[in-house]
Design an enzyme around this catalytic site. Structure first.
Site, PDB file in Angstrom:
ATOM      1  CD  GLU A  88      -0.644  -4.111  -5.716  1.00 39.16           C
ATOM      2  OE1 GLU A  88      -1.265  -3.237  -6.332  1.00 39.16           O
ATOM      3  OE2 GLU A  88      -1.201  -5.101  -5.188  1.00 39.16           O
ATOM      4  CG  HIS A  97      -2.229  -0.749   0.957  1.00 46.13           C
ATOM      5  ND1 HIS A  97      -2.709  -1.704   1.824  1.00 46.13           N
ATOM      6  CD2 HIS A  97      -3.113  -0.689  -0.058  1.00 46.13           C
ATOM      7  CE1 HIS A  97      -3.837  -2.212   1.362  1.00 46.13           C
ATOM      8  NE2 HIS A  97      -4.099  -1.610   0.211  1.00 46.13           N
ATOM      9  CD  GLU A 124      -3.375  -0.121  -6.016  1.00 50.62           C
ATOM     10  OE1 GLU A 124      -4.195   0.536  -5.361  1.00 50.62           O
ATOM     11  OE2 GLU A 124      -3.021  -1.275  -5.697  1.00 50.62           O
ATOM     12  CG  HIS A 173      -6.247  -1.961  -8.376  1.00 47.76           C
ATOM     13  ND1 HIS A 173      -7.186  -0.947  -8.343  1.00 47.76           N
ATOM     14  CD2 HIS A 173      -5.947  -2.227  -7.089  1.00 47.76           C
ATOM     15  CE1 HIS A 173      -7.423  -0.618  -7.097  1.00 47.76           C
ATOM     16  NE2 HIS A 173      -6.687  -1.377  -6.307  1.00 47.76           N
TER      17      HIS A 173
END
Length: 376
Positions: free
Chosen positions: A208, A184, A235, A285
């Site tokens: 990610e 994140h 994303e 995403h």
């Protein structure tokens, strides 16, 4: 056939469009710039004069006109273009009475593998949710293993707690289930260099977005230094030009375009082809419900370098909501849709605001000293 009306509707943090035609067909779309749906709505309003009376079949032409009609760029613009693009592909499929994937070159696979987003935090909760997902038929799960107070921990504590949480999930599901680790964008590049190898020892399918998206070069540099840990990015990227820079600089074995942000089907299929040329795979995403999930499924069905599709508990929760998909999940897979267009029915008569993200923009992480931490 020509476009007779363009509806743009904001429902809480959700933004939808409906494009009406003289033949009575209606195409539906959704944007994914969930932080600023009102801004996306305003941009779609500026598109309306151009679109009214236009031939809806000229999808690529309309994409470039809308994207380049003003000398400005960014996620709000590409989200607006994405919503219109999805609606136009939906219209074309409905007019020709075929699913959209048929228009993209036909079916490459017979069903779409899903990975479930786990909403929990902490080792115990995530391990339990992962085990339940596997029992429900999923072969891959995605989760954020960082501690809630990640911004205030010593580097040693940050690494050990993150690795321990990841290990708990691995122990819960065993070696036959893929782990997708979502960081994140919470770390600095130096923190990422310590955290990524630690979780990499648990053999995830991918790790990610460890750092913020401010610099494509920095994201690529972190990936290059990941020492064999498969990395995913994208994303929050908007265009093939950003993805090209990321891939050309050695970044990302998995690209993560969001069809509601990265230009809809027209642009995401180009991103997929670009990734294919770098031997990179696509894990698109999506966390905003059935409409964008179904749009992604059509791309997944038609490209060779697809791996797994993001699936949120929201998809099940909203199965009978405003956007209803023509297919339902079967364990850890979605069937390939056969209905014309995107296979989504959109009913916006209920004006109740949606809360797709559960995150007011004012609620961002702070460090103990009062400074702003890296936010999701």
């Amino acid at each position: 056939m020509e476009i007779t009306a363009v509806e743009s509707v904001v429902r809480g943090d959700a933004h939808f469009v409906q494009v009406h035609t003289s033949a009575g067909l209606v195409g539906v779309g959704q944007s994914a710039c969930w932080g600023y749906p009102g801004a996306v709505h305003a941009v779609v309003e500026t598109f309306r004069p151009y679109l009214l009376g236009a031939d809806p079949d000229r999808i690529e032409h309309h994409w470039h006109h809308l994207y380049r009609m003003g000398p400005f760029r960014g996620s709000v613009l590409t989200a607006a273009v994405s919503a219109i693009d999805l609606a136009l592909w939906d219209l074309l499929g409905k007019r020709l009475e075929v699913p959209v994937w048929q228009l993209l070159g036909g079916r490459v696979r017979d069903r779409i593998r899903l990975h479930l987003l786990l909403p929990g935090t902490g080792a115990e909760a995530l391990a339990a949710q992962a085990a339940a997902a596997v029992a429900d038929g999923f072969t891959a799960v995605k989760f954020d293993p960082l501690p809630a107070n990640y911004g205030d921990l010593s580097l040693a504590r940050l690494v050990t707690e993150t690795e321990a949480t990841t290990a708990a999930v691995r122990d819960a599901v065993g070696p036959d289930v893929d782990l997708l680790i979502e960081l994140h964008r919470k770390l600095t590049p130096l923190q990422a260099e310590a955290v990524v190898p630690a979780v990499g020892r648990l053999l995830p399918l991918l790790v990610e977005d460890p750092i913020q998206i401010d610099s494509v070069s920095s994201q690529a540099a972190v990936t290059r230094r990941a020492l064999g840990v498969p990395m995913a990015n994208g994303e929050r990227l908007h265009t093939i030009w950003e993805f090209k820079e990321l891939l050309a600089q050695g970044g990302a074995q998995y690209v993560r375009p969001d069809l509601g942000l990265a230009g809809g089907i027209s642009h995401a299929r180009k991103i997929a082809a670009l990734a294919e040329s770098y031997h990179a795979a696509v894990v698109s995403h999506n966390c905003l419900g059935p409409l964008l999930t179904m749009a992604s499924v059509h791309l997944d069905t038609a490209i060779p370098n697809f791996v797994t599709q993001e699936y949120s508990p929201l998809d099940d929760a909203l199965a009978d909501g405003p956007a209803r998909a023509c297919v339902r999940r079967e364990g850890g897979y979605l069937p390939v849709p056969t209905e014309p267009g995107l296979g989504v029915t959109l009913d916006l008569t209920d004006e109740t605001p949606l809360d797709l993200t559960g995150r007011p923009l004012t609620r961002i992480p702070y460090r103990a000293d009062g400074s702003v931490a890296y936010a999701v």
